[in-house]
Design a protein around this motif. Structure first.
Motif, short mmCIF file in Angstrom:
data_model
loop_
_atom_site.label_atom_id
_atom_site.label_comp_id
_atom_site.label_asym_id
_atom_site.label_seq_id
_atom_site.Cartn_x
_atom_site.Cartn_y
_atom_site.Cartn_z
N ASP A 16 0.42 -0.99 -0.09
CA ASP A 16 -0.19 0.00 -0.08
C ASP A 16 0.94 1.41 -0.21
OD1 ASP A 16 -1.69 -1.03 0.51
OD2 ASP A 16 -2.17 -0.92 2.11
N GLY A 33 -11.67 -4.59 4.76
CA GLY A 33 -11.38 -3.47 3.99
C GLY A 33 -12.39 -1.50 4.30
N LYS A 34 -12.90 -2.09 5.25
CA LYS A 34 -13.91 -0.59 5.15
C LYS A 34 -13.07 0.54 5.40
CE LYS A 34 -13.98 -2.07 10.13
NZ LYS A 34 -13.43 -3.26 9.83
N SER A 35 -12.17 1.15 5.46
CA SER A 35 -11.86 2.65 5.60
C SER A 35 -11.24 2.27 3.43
CB SER A 35 -9.96 2.78 5.84
OG SER A 35 -10.28 2.77 7.36
N THR A 36 -11.15 1.36 2.94
CA THR A 36 -10.31 0.72 1.62
C THR A 36 -11.46 1.49 0.55
OG1 THR A 36 -8.55 -0.96 2.20
CG2 THR A 36 -9.63 -0.68 0.00
N GLY A 90 -4.27 -1.00 -1.68
CA GLY A 90 -4.47 -0.43 -2.78
C GLY A 90 -4.72 0.41 -3.96
N ASN A 119 -16.38 -6.72 -0.28
CA ASN A 119 -15.21 -6.70 -0.91
C ASN A 119 -14.13 -7.02 -1.76
OD1 ASN A 119 -11.87 -5.27 -1.36
ND2 ASN A 119 -11.87 -5.29 0.82
N HIS A 120 -14.16 -7.38 -3.19
CA HIS A 120 -13.68 -8.89 -3.91
C HIS A 120 -11.94 -8.95 -3.32
CE1 HIS A 120 -12.70 -11.36 -7.53
NE2 HIS A 120 -13.48 -11.65 -7.38
P1 ADP Z 1 -10.02 -2.13 7.55
O1 ADP Z 1 -10.36 -1.10 7.83
O2 ADP Z 1 -12.07 -2.74 7.99
O3 ADP Z 1 -9.29 -2.70 9.30
P2 ADP Z 1 -8.69 -1.50 5.71
O4 ADP Z 1 -9.56 -0.94 4.49
O5 ADP Z 1 -7.62 -0.63 6.47
O6 ADP Z 1 -9.04 -1.98 6.69
O7 ADP Z 1 -7.71 -2.56 4.87
C1 ADP Z 1 -6.85 -3.97 5.38
C2 ADP Z 1 -5.56 -3.84 4.77
O8 ADP Z 1 -6.51 -5.15 3.87
C3 ADP Z 1 -5.12 -3.40 3.55
O9 ADP Z 1 -3.64 -3.20 3.92
C4 ADP Z 1 -5.34 -3.19 2.55
O10 ADP Z 1 -4.48 -2.49 1.44
C5 ADP Z 1 -6.11 -4.38 2.32
N1 ADP Z 1 -6.86 -5.21 1.24
C6 ADP Z 1 -8.50 -3.77 1.40
N2 ADP Z 1 -9.38 -4.56 0.40
C7 ADP Z 1 -8.34 -5.56 0.01
C8 ADP Z 1 -8.46 -6.46 -1.22
N3 ADP Z 1 -10.08 -6.42 -1.94
N4 ADP Z 1 -7.20 -7.13 -2.01
C9 ADP Z 1 -6.75 -7.24 -1.54
N5 ADP Z 1 -5.95 -6.63 -0.17
C10 ADP Z 1 -7.38 -5.67 1.15
#
Ligand code: ADP
Length: 584
Positions: free
Chosen positions: A7, A76-79, A118, A406-407
């Motif tokens: 990332d 991946g909530k923030s993602t 990502g 979230n795929h």
């Molecule tokens: P949360 O907010 O749920 O804790 P984040 O959005 O911070 O999660 O994501 C956690 C990690 O997972 C990050 O390193 C992100 O790059 C990874 N990630 C999220 N969605 C995907 C995906 N679809 N494929 C691969 N990695 C992912």
């Protein structure tokens, strides 16, 4: 290709194309006087000025991002929050996002970045992750000043006569040292500071008594930053914080210690939301702190109000699962802000559902068990029970849920189909989203589902009316949101409950539960959709300044611990370029 890059490496490359914050602000409709630049790419925004100027503009659509019960695999909530902002941008919508400033505790421990991942990230990454414009430092300092005032007062009252105190314009407060409610704050995961003895030097080295530290983001001052609505509201709240009780049972507040003005002064630079951007150049407000398990954990009310005046669609993140992050968004934040959400997105991943369906334990850093990397429809199907609980919670609030799958690369059609069918049967919209791999282009299905949900009428209402007594209200949250059979109280919690009930209106302040995020119950080991449990309340805190009653369920601590393989080992500085590397 995000599969080949970390990332932070993606962020570093993308930062070559960042918009100067002045351009970002201009595109958003802000004037030059309304921004306070912190370098070229970050600014604070004078929320009060903007809200006054745009008071007659209608609000945009309000979308909250929540999730199923978190697992160590990360959902991946923030993602997804960033991906949805980018997806709405691709549909040509005027859109903003709001996320919380990361806490240094998780950043240096196991979480790494909280900027998304990502091709869906908030930039610039290093300042975002490493203190930003100093809001959490301001919260920490403001909080600790109250403790400085308290322990100095205890020492001076213990060592001096009433005559001496009155010559210093002080009236004896008669503080009961065994009933100090506040501890110190520090924004790291420092388990050895949970319980301490302070003042172990001589008579002039403070007052000897037990104390401890909580992580800064769990501070009442952070809760105030999340919920305040104007500077005068903030100033008033800062004087109401209960620091301890007197021997005659009356509270000792920050106003009694005459420290509330100085605490507000320290917080002043933190009141304006920070403006950053997504990888694709949409505006993102960053304000207030995370941890919806041990704190309110919401992006601030002022950031959301500001964004809703500036954008047609505003996406805010409430953290963790719908049982705690969304429940607090729904019953606390929206009650205090008066804002009504139009839709909630529930982030789901096939692999997290596998864990809820009984998949093996995951050790951070260790290779993933094949259950999570090879097809397993049975585990997904069983785990969907957890998703159904969160869909039901959003529907209980009367708003339209959109399940975002979230795929991940290892997901199969069969697994995705099971999730889709189960969510649709529960009358939720469903979108499969590829924003991590493709950015906004991968999130258009999600963005369309969200705009559809926003344009449907809804029946938003709170879980409990303002005048529901505290005990009944705790029981309502436990039964209707967590799925508990009932609630039990320790003797100390019973005592505090009785005291709060005798304090009149105090018991009607919104209820901010402290509970593990790792289960719908109080026990982090119980995955899926547990039932038949009794929710044990071990303590009840009163945050008079934030205006919250805070029941504490189970064993959860207000100061997390640092693990044996912490993330700080991987963070460093490239001395050639001066850039930070290794932030996940
Ligand atoms: P949360 O907010 O749920 O804790 P984040 O959005 O911070 O999660 O994501 C956690 C990690 O997972 C990050 O390193 C992100 O790059 C990874 N990630 C999220 N969605 C995907 C995906 N679809 N494929 C691969 N990695 C992912």
């Amino acid at each position: 290709d995000p599969v080949l890059m970390k990332d932070w490496e993606i962020a570093e490359k993308a930062e070559d194309f960042l918009k100067p914050v002045k351009v970002l602000a201009m595109e958003l409709g802000l004037t030059e006087d309304e921004i306070i630049p912190h370098g070229k790419y970050i600014a604070k925004v004078d929320f009060a000025g903007v809200l006054a100027r745009l008071k007659d503009r209608p609000n945009g659509k309000y979308i909250d991002v929540t999730a199923i019960t978190p697992t160590p695999l990360g959902e991946g909530k923030s993602t997804t929050t960033m991906g949805l902002v980018q997806g709405l941008g691709k549909l040509g919508k005027k859109v903003t996002g709001a996320i919380r400033q990361p806490s240094s505790g998780p950043t240096f421990n196991i979480k790494g970045s909280a900027a998304g991942g990502g091709l869906s990230q908030c930039l610039p990454l290093s300042p975002f992750s490493l203190g930003l414009t100093g809001d959490i430092d301001a919260v920490t300092n403001s909080h600790n000043l109250a403790m400085v005032a308290l322990q100095a007062r205890l020492q001076h009252e213990a060592n001096n006569t009433d005559e001496f105190l009155s010559s210093r314009h002080l009236t004896r407060l008669d503080i009961d040292p065994s009933r100090v409610e506040m501890k110190w704050a520090m924004d790291f995961c420092a388990q050895s500071l949970r319980e301490i003895i302070m003042g172990i030097g001589g008579k002039t080295d403070g007052y000897r008594m037990p104390s401890g530290f909580g992580i800064s983001v769990s501070s009442e001052v952070m809760a105030i930053l999340s919920v305040f609505t104007s500077l005068s509201d903030l100033r008033e709240r800062m004087g109401k914080i209960i620091v301890a009780y007197r021997k005659n049972d009356e509270p000792v507040t920050t106003a009694d210690l005459e420290v509330d003005g100085a605490m507000t002064a320290l917080l002043l630079r933190a009141v304006n939301p920070n403006l950053l951007q997504t990888i694709e150049g949409q505006p993102v407000f960053v304000h207030a702190g995370p941890f919806a398990n041990i704190a309110i954990g919401q992006s601030s009310i002022v950031a959301d109000r500001l964004a809703l005046k500036l954008a047609d669609y505003h996406v805010t993140e409430s953290g963790f699962g719908a049982d705690i992050g969304f429940e607090k968004f729904w019953n606390i934040k929206c009650r205090l802000s008066g804002l009504k959400p139009d839709c909630a997105v529930i982030v789901v991943t096939a692999r997290a559902l596998k864990m809820h369906g009984g998949g093996p334990k995951v050790t951070p850093g260790a290779p993933l068990d094949p259950a999570y990397t090879t097809p397993n429809t049975k585990l997904v199907e069983k785990g969907c029970q957890n998703m159904l609980a969160h869909i039901q919670t959003v529907k209980t609030a009367g708003i339209n849920p959109v399940v975002c799958i979230n795929h991940f690369a290892a997901d199969t059609h069969e697994e995705i189909d099971i999730i889709r069918r189960t969510a649709e049967q529960a009358e939720a919209r469903v979108a499969v989203s590829h924003h991590w791999a493709k950015g906004g282009d991968g999130a258009t299905e999600l963005a369309e589902a969200v705009t559809d949900a926003c344009n449907e009428p809804n029946n938003f209402h709170f879980l409990y009316p303002e005048n529901m007594p505290l005990k009944k209200r705790i029981e309502t949250i436990a039964r209707k949101v967590y799925g508990a059979n009932g609630v039990s109280y320790t003797p100390i919690a019973m005592e505090k409950l009785a005291r709060i009930e005798s304090m009149g209106d105090t018991q009607f302040m919104p209820t901010c539960m402290v509970k593990t995020h790792l289960s719908l119950s109080h026990d982090p080991a119980l995955k899926g959709r547990p039932s038949g449990f009794t929710l044990p309340i071990r303590d009840i805190l009163t945050y008079m300044g934030a205006g919250l009653v805070v029941p504490v369920a189970g064993d959860i601590k207000l100061m997390p611990g640092t693990s044996s393989d912490p993330n700080f080992k991987r963070i460093d500085v490239d001395t050639q370029t001066g850039k930070v590397k290794g932030l996940f």
